[in-house]
Design an enzyme around this catalytic site. Sequence first.
Site, mmCIF file in Angstrom:
data_model
loop_
_atom_site.group_PDB
_atom_site.id
_atom_site.type_symbol
_atom_site.label_atom_id
_atom_site.label_comp_id
_atom_site.label_asym_id
_atom_site.label_seq_id
_atom_site.Cartn_x
_atom_site.Cartn_y
_atom_site.Cartn_z
ATOM 1 N N ARG A 1 22.685 -51.795 -39.273
ATOM 2 C CA ARG A 1 21.981 -50.579 -39.692
ATOM 3 C C ARG A 1 22.776 -49.320 -39.349
ATOM 4 N NH1 ARG A 1 15.881 -52.745 -38.299
ATOM 5 N NH2 ARG A 1 15.258 -53.244 -40.435
ATOM 6 N N GLU B 1 7.841 -65.726 -43.616
ATOM 7 C CA GLU B 1 8.714 -64.937 -44.495
ATOM 8 C C GLU B 1 9.698 -65.827 -45.254
ATOM 9 O OE1 GLU B 1 8.525 -60.848 -41.804
ATOM 10 O OE2 GLU B 1 10.424 -61.932 -41.986
ATOM 11 N N PHE C 1 3.573 -45.118 -44.580
ATOM 12 C CA PHE C 1 4.763 -45.308 -45.407
ATOM 13 C C PHE C 1 4.677 -46.523 -46.329
ATOM 14 C CE2 PHE C 1 5.688 -47.235 -41.213
ATOM 15 C CZ PHE C 1 5.971 -48.536 -41.597
ATOM 16 N N ARG D 1 18.039 -59.618 -34.792
ATOM 17 C CA ARG D 1 17.541 -58.243 -34.586
ATOM 18 C C ARG D 1 18.590 -57.429 -33.803
ATOM 19 N NH1 ARG D 1 12.490 -56.627 -37.102
ATOM 20 N NH2 ARG D 1 12.770 -54.850 -35.757
ATOM 21 N N HIS E 1 16.445 -56.301 -43.650
ATOM 22 C CA HIS E 1 15.229 -56.747 -42.969
ATOM 23 C C HIS E 1 15.580 -57.855 -41.989
ATOM 24 C CE1 HIS E 1 11.147 -58.259 -42.337
ATOM 25 N NE2 HIS E 1 11.652 -59.461 -42.499
ATOM 26 N N LYS F 1 18.538 -55.338 -48.441
ATOM 27 C CA LYS F 1 17.568 -54.556 -49.208
ATOM 28 C C LYS F 1 18.237 -53.848 -50.402
ATOM 29 C CE LYS F 1 14.358 -53.718 -45.343
ATOM 30 N NZ LYS F 1 13.721 -52.646 -44.519
ATOM 31 N N ASN G 1 16.979 -48.595 -44.827
ATOM 32 C CA ASN G 1 17.715 -49.080 -43.657
ATOM 33 C C ASN G 1 18.451 -50.401 -43.872
ATOM 34 O OD1 ASN G 1 15.467 -50.653 -43.667
ATOM 35 N ND2 ASN G 1 14.823 -50.208 -41.578
ATOM 36 N N THR H 1 15.285 -50.032 -36.145
ATOM 37 C CA THR H 1 14.749 -49.698 -37.480
ATOM 38 C C THR H 1 15.354 -48.394 -37.992
ATOM 39 O OG1 THR H 1 12.679 -50.758 -36.812
ATOM 40 C CG2 THR H 1 12.603 -49.337 -38.769
ATOM 41 N N TYR I 1 4.943 -57.356 -47.152
ATOM 42 C CA TYR I 1 4.731 -56.303 -46.146
ATOM 43 C C TYR I 1 3.245 -56.039 -45.871
ATOM 44 C CZ TYR I 1 9.672 -54.998 -45.723
ATOM 45 O OH TYR I 1 11.019 -54.984 -45.445
HETATM 46 P P1 IDP Z 1 11.733 -53.383 -39.012
HETATM 47 O O1 IDP Z 1 12.237 -53.550 -40.437
HETATM 48 O O2 IDP Z 1 12.806 -52.905 -38.074
HETATM 49 O O3 IDP Z 1 11.026 -54.609 -38.503
HETATM 50 P P2 IDP Z 1 9.092 -52.209 -39.382
HETATM 51 O O4 IDP Z 1 8.417 -51.297 -38.414
HETATM 52 O O5 IDP Z 1 8.600 -53.614 -39.505
HETATM 53 O O6 IDP Z 1 10.665 -52.185 -39.047
HETATM 54 O O7 IDP Z 1 9.009 -51.486 -40.805
HETATM 55 C C1 IDP Z 1 9.282 -52.192 -42.007
HETATM 56 C C2 IDP Z 1 10.131 -51.316 -42.897
HETATM 57 O O8 IDP Z 1 9.374 -50.177 -43.302
HETATM 58 C C3 IDP Z 1 11.372 -50.707 -42.232
HETATM 59 O O9 IDP Z 1 12.457 -51.601 -42.180
HETATM 60 C C4 IDP Z 1 11.651 -49.499 -43.118
HETATM 61 O O10 IDP Z 1 12.289 -49.852 -44.353
HETATM 62 C C5 IDP Z 1 10.225 -49.038 -43.422
HETATM 63 N N1 IDP Z 1 9.772 -48.019 -42.445
HETATM 64 C C6 IDP Z 1 9.490 -48.207 -41.126
HETATM 65 N N2 IDP Z 1 9.088 -47.060 -40.536
HETATM 66 C C7 IDP Z 1 9.117 -46.114 -41.515
HETATM 67 C C8 IDP Z 1 8.814 -44.721 -41.525
HETATM 68 O O11 IDP Z 1 8.421 -44.106 -40.514
HETATM 69 N N3 IDP Z 1 8.974 -44.078 -42.729
HETATM 70 C C9 IDP Z 1 9.397 -44.705 -43.866
HETATM 71 N N4 IDP Z 1 9.683 -46.027 -43.889
HETATM 72 C C10 IDP Z 1 9.559 -46.724 -42.726
HETATM 73 MG MG MG Z 2 9.296 -55.516 -39.134
#
Ligand code: IDP
Ligand code: MG
Length: 143
Positions: free
Chosen positions: A103, A127, A58, A86, A116, A10, A113, A92, A50
């Site tokens: 991460r 994707e 968010f 993963r 992806h 990212k 973070n 996350t 997304y």
């Molecule tokens: P993942 O990337 O571990 O699959 P997801 O829940 O799919 O997590 O969320 C997608 C992306 O959205 C995350 O990687 C992160 O960059 C962002 N994100 C997730 N939860 C939050 C939050 O609570 N606040 C701000 N950004 C978030």
């Molecule tokens: Mg995800």
Amino acid sequence: MSNKTLAIIKPDAVGNGYAGEIIDKIIKAGFKIKAMKMVRLTRASAEGFYAIHKERPFFGELVEYMTSGPCIPIALEKENAVEDYRKLIGATDPAKAEEGTIRKLYAKDIQFNAVHGSDSDENAEKEISHFFSRDELLNNYSE
Ligand code: IDP
Ligand code: MG
């Protein structure tokens, strides 16, 4: 079982100079790179990628973040790719990620973070197609 997943380094990780180290960890964990590019996402592309999160609070911040600079999508292949990748990246929220995960090492917080990873075989297919044409992938995946 599919053997494919989509990784993205990212914009925060690219901007902080961590791309090389992250790619090295991915390769050393046994993943094969099938396609890779550096791109700056348009708003439309980030919103499309997304779309599953569009009702989340968010979503706006996420699109801002993902369009803030170049990122590096990478199509990967390995047995059990989705789950194993993963595991390699960790939770996350880096505060909850296991020691040694990407991460834990490179992410700042739950938003910024670093990487992806696809969450299912079905989403991995979608994707990978978001970033790579059939021609770009042709002959790069086994079978
Ligand atoms: P993942 O990337 O571990 O699959 P997801 O829940 O799919 O997590 O969320 C997608 C992306 O959205 C995350 O990687 C992160 O960059 C962002 N994100 C997730 N939860 C939050 C939050 O609570 N606040 C701000 N950004 C978030
Ligand atoms: Mg995800």
